[in-house]
Design a protein around this motif. Sequence first.
Motif, PDB file in Angstrom:
ATOM      1  N   ILE A  20      13.714 -15.328 -45.873  1.00 54.81           N
ATOM      2  CA  ILE A  20      13.524 -14.931 -44.481  1.00 54.81           C
ATOM      3  C   ILE A  20      14.399 -13.714 -44.182  1.00 54.81           C
ATOM      4  O   ILE A  20      15.340 -13.417 -44.919  1.00 54.81           O
ATOM      5  N   LYS A  21      14.096 -13.041 -43.084  1.00 55.91           N
ATOM      6  CA  LYS A  21      14.883 -11.859 -42.707  1.00 55.91           C
ATOM      7  C   LYS A  21      16.339 -12.208 -42.421  1.00 55.91           C
ATOM      8  O   LYS A  21      17.220 -11.383 -42.569  1.00 55.91           O
ATOM      9  N   ARG A  22      16.596 -13.423 -41.971  1.00 56.34           N
ATOM     10  CA  ARG A  22      17.932 -13.988 -41.794  1.00 56.34           C
ATOM     11  C   ARG A  22      18.650 -13.523 -40.534  1.00 56.34           C
ATOM     12  O   ARG A  22      19.291 -14.302 -39.862  1.00 56.34           O
ATOM     13  N   PHE A  23      18.552 -12.245 -40.191  1.00 50.85           N
ATOM     14  CA  PHE A  23      19.258 -11.696 -39.036  1.00 50.85           C
ATOM     15  C   PHE A  23      18.280 -11.416 -37.897  1.00 50.85           C
ATOM     16  O   PHE A  23      17.159 -10.993 -38.127  1.00 50.85           O
ATOM     17  N   GLY A  24      18.747 -11.627 -36.675  1.00 51.42           N
ATOM     18  CA  GLY A  24      17.955 -11.288 -35.505  1.00 51.42           C
ATOM     19  C   GLY A  24      18.876 -10.997 -34.340  1.00 51.42           C
ATOM     20  O   GLY A  24      19.872 -11.699 -34.145  1.00 51.42           O
ATOM     21  N   THR A  25      18.563  -9.954 -33.600  1.00 51.42           N
ATOM     22  CA  THR A  25      19.359  -9.582 -32.432  1.00 51.42           C
ATOM     23  C   THR A  25      18.418  -9.211 -31.296  1.00 51.42           C
ATOM     24  O   THR A  25      17.376  -8.599 -31.522  1.00 51.42           O
ATOM     25  N   SER A  26      18.799  -9.604 -30.085  1.00 54.29           N
ATOM     26  CA  SER A  26      17.985  -9.286 -28.923  1.00 54.29           C
ATOM     27  C   SER A  26      18.895  -9.065 -27.724  1.00 54.29           C
ATOM     28  O   SER A  26      19.866  -9.798 -27.526  1.00 54.29           O
ATOM     29  N   ILE A  27      18.576  -8.063 -26.937  1.00 54.35           N
ATOM     30  CA  ILE A  27      19.235  -7.831 -25.651  1.00 54.35           C
ATOM     31  C   ILE A  27      18.130  -7.885 -24.602  1.00 54.35           C
ATOM     32  O   ILE A  27      17.175  -7.106 -24.669  1.00 54.35           O
ATOM     33  N   LEU A  28      18.263  -8.828 -23.657  1.00 58.26           N
ATOM     34  CA  LEU A  28      17.210  -9.011 -22.659  1.00 58.26           C
ATOM     35  C   LEU A  28      17.785  -9.095 -21.250  1.00 58.26           C
ATOM     36  O   LEU A  28      18.800  -9.755 -21.036  1.00 58.26           O
ATOM     37  N   PRO A  29      17.113  -8.440 -20.297  1.00 61.24           N
ATOM     38  CA  PRO A  29      17.514  -8.559 -18.889  1.00 61.24           C
ATOM     39  C   PRO A  29      16.678  -9.612 -18.174  1.00 61.24           C
ATOM     40  O   PRO A  29      15.560  -9.922 -18.580  1.00 61.24           O
ATOM     41  N   MET A  30      17.219 -10.161 -17.141  1.00 64.14           N
ATOM     42  CA  MET A  30      16.465 -10.954 -16.173  1.00 64.14           C
ATOM     43  C   MET A  30      17.184 -10.805 -14.841  1.00 64.14           C
ATOM     44  O   MET A  30      18.266 -11.364 -14.638  1.00 64.14           O
ATOM     45  N   ASP A  31      16.624  -9.993 -13.985  1.00 67.09           N
ATOM     46  CA  ASP A  31      17.225  -9.695 -12.686  1.00 67.09           C
ATOM     47  C   ASP A  31      18.672  -9.227 -12.876  1.00 67.09           C
ATOM     48  O   ASP A  31      18.899  -8.238 -13.544  1.00 67.09           O
ATOM     49  N   ASP A  32      19.638  -9.965 -12.343  1.00 62.69           N
ATOM     50  CA  ASP A  32      21.043  -9.535 -12.438  1.00 62.69           C
ATOM     51  C   ASP A  32      21.645  -9.777 -13.819  1.00 62.69           C
ATOM     52  O   ASP A  32      22.694  -9.230 -14.139  1.00 62.69           O
ATOM     53  N   ALA A  33      20.995 -10.570 -14.649  1.00 64.09           N
ATOM     54  CA  ALA A  33      21.551 -10.959 -15.948  1.00 64.09           C
ATOM     55  C   ALA A  33      21.112 -10.008 -17.060  1.00 64.09           C
ATOM     56  O   ALA A  33      19.965  -9.570 -17.099  1.00 64.09           O
ATOM     57  N   LEU A  34      22.055  -9.712 -17.938  1.00 69.68           N
ATOM     58  CA  LEU A  34      21.777  -8.971 -19.163  1.00 69.68           C
ATOM     59  C   LEU A  34      22.509  -9.710 -20.276  1.00 69.68           C
ATOM     60  O   LEU A  34      23.731  -9.875 -20.228  1.00 69.68           O
ATOM     61  N   ILE A  35      21.741 -10.177 -21.275  1.00 71.91           N
ATOM     62  CA  ILE A  35      22.272 -11.062 -22.308  1.00 71.91           C
ATOM     63  C   ILE A  35      22.001 -10.481 -23.699  1.00 71.91           C
ATOM     64  O   ILE A  35      20.915 -10.000 -23.977  1.00 71.91           O
ATOM     65  N   LEU A  36      23.009 -10.580 -24.558  1.00 70.63           N
ATOM     66  CA  LEU A  36      22.906 -10.206 -25.969  1.00 70.63           C
ATOM     67  C   LEU A  36      22.971 -11.474 -26.801  1.00 70.63           C
ATOM     68  O   LEU A  36      23.864 -12.305 -26.587  1.00 70.63           O
ATOM     69  N   VAL A  37      22.018 -11.638 -27.713  1.00 72.90           N
ATOM     70  CA  VAL A  37      22.054 -12.735 -28.680  1.00 72.90           C
ATOM     71  C   VAL A  37      21.891 -12.143 -30.064  1.00 72.90           C
ATOM     72  O   VAL A  37      20.997 -11.333 -30.306  1.00 72.90           O
ATOM     73  N   SER A  38      22.765 -12.564 -30.978  1.00 70.17           N
ATOM     74  CA  SER A  38      22.678 -12.134 -32.366  1.00 70.17           C
ATOM     75  C   SER A  38      22.811 -13.356 -33.269  1.00 70.17           C
ATOM     76  O   SER A  38      23.679 -14.209 -33.041  1.00 70.17           O
ATOM     77  N   ILE A  39      21.943 -13.432 -34.279  1.00 67.48           N
ATOM     78  CA  ILE A  39      21.846 -14.611 -35.144  1.00 67.48           C
ATOM     79  C   ILE A  39      21.898 -14.197 -36.607  1.00 67.48           C
ATOM     80  O   ILE A  39      21.324 -13.187 -36.998  1.00 67.48           O
ATOM     81  N   ASP A  40      22.559 -15.024 -37.402  1.00 65.14           N
ATOM     82  CA  ASP A  40      22.556 -14.921 -38.862  1.00 65.14           C
ATOM     83  C   ASP A  40      22.301 -16.332 -39.385  1.00 65.14           C
ATOM     84  O   ASP A  40      23.137 -17.218 -39.204  1.00 65.14           O
ATOM     85  N   ILE A  41      21.148 -16.544 -39.998  1.00 65.40           N
ATOM     86  CA  ILE A  41      20.837 -17.872 -40.531  1.00 65.40           C
ATOM     87  C   ILE A  41      21.448 -17.956 -41.930  1.00 65.40           C
ATOM     88  O   ILE A  41      20.874 -17.488 -42.907  1.00 65.40           O
ATOM     89  N   SER A  42      22.646 -18.503 -41.977  1.00 68.01           N
ATOM     90  CA  SER A  42      23.360 -18.644 -43.244  1.00 68.01           C
ATOM     91  C   SER A  42      24.390 -19.760 -43.189  1.00 68.01           C
ATOM     92  O   SER A  42      24.466 -20.589 -44.073  1.00 68.01           O
ATOM     93  N   ARG A  43      25.210 -19.771 -42.149  1.00 73.00           N
ATOM     94  CA  ARG A  43      26.235 -20.811 -41.987  1.00 73.00           C
ATOM     95  C   ARG A  43      26.481 -21.018 -40.506  1.00 73.00           C
ATOM     96  O   ARG A  43      26.233 -20.145 -39.691  1.00 73.00           O
TER      97      ARG A  43
END
Length: 178
Positions: free
Chosen positions: A75-98
């Motif tokens: 699998i690609k293993r890594f994934g990152t997303s930055i998403l807004p919702m109204d006043d909120a801005l969230i960063l999520v970053s994932i590494d499927i390994s441990r």
Amino acid sequence: MRRKTDETDIEINYSKELFVDTGDPVLNHLLKTLFYYMEKDVIIKAKFDLNHHLWEDMGITIGQFLKNEVEGKKIKRFGTSILPMDDALILVSIDISRSYTNIDINIKDAEKGFELGNFKELVLGLSRYLQSTIHIKQINGENAHHIIEASFKALGSALKTALEPSDKLESTNRVYEV
């Protein structure tokens, strides 16, 4: 996939449509959001005694469900997303390994059903059972609903990328036989 304990009974299966019935309307909404952004159609059904147990065991069950899906696959293993919702801005970053989790969220405007503690328990269970590093960082926002829903959207988007098939093993750590 089914997880049954004295506290919860949760079932997740692939389907031709996205359907969620946990008995908690907020969690229903957030799980539909998560799987919509992962582009996975599933049926989720749950029974529970306490909301805390439901959210925690849901994270565990989703982690097991996704782990079974990718077990033994490249699998690609890594994934990152930055998403807004109204006043909120969230960063999520994932590494499927441990397993490791860092949640940097500060909610100023609370809203019933969008409790940070339950959210953290779900993400911790997901991280442990998927064996993934998950970072969630709030860049902006005050409203609990917007912050937590944006987190589920970004988590789904990051997971979609990380779980995609890859032609190669996404690791520089190789095991060599001597």
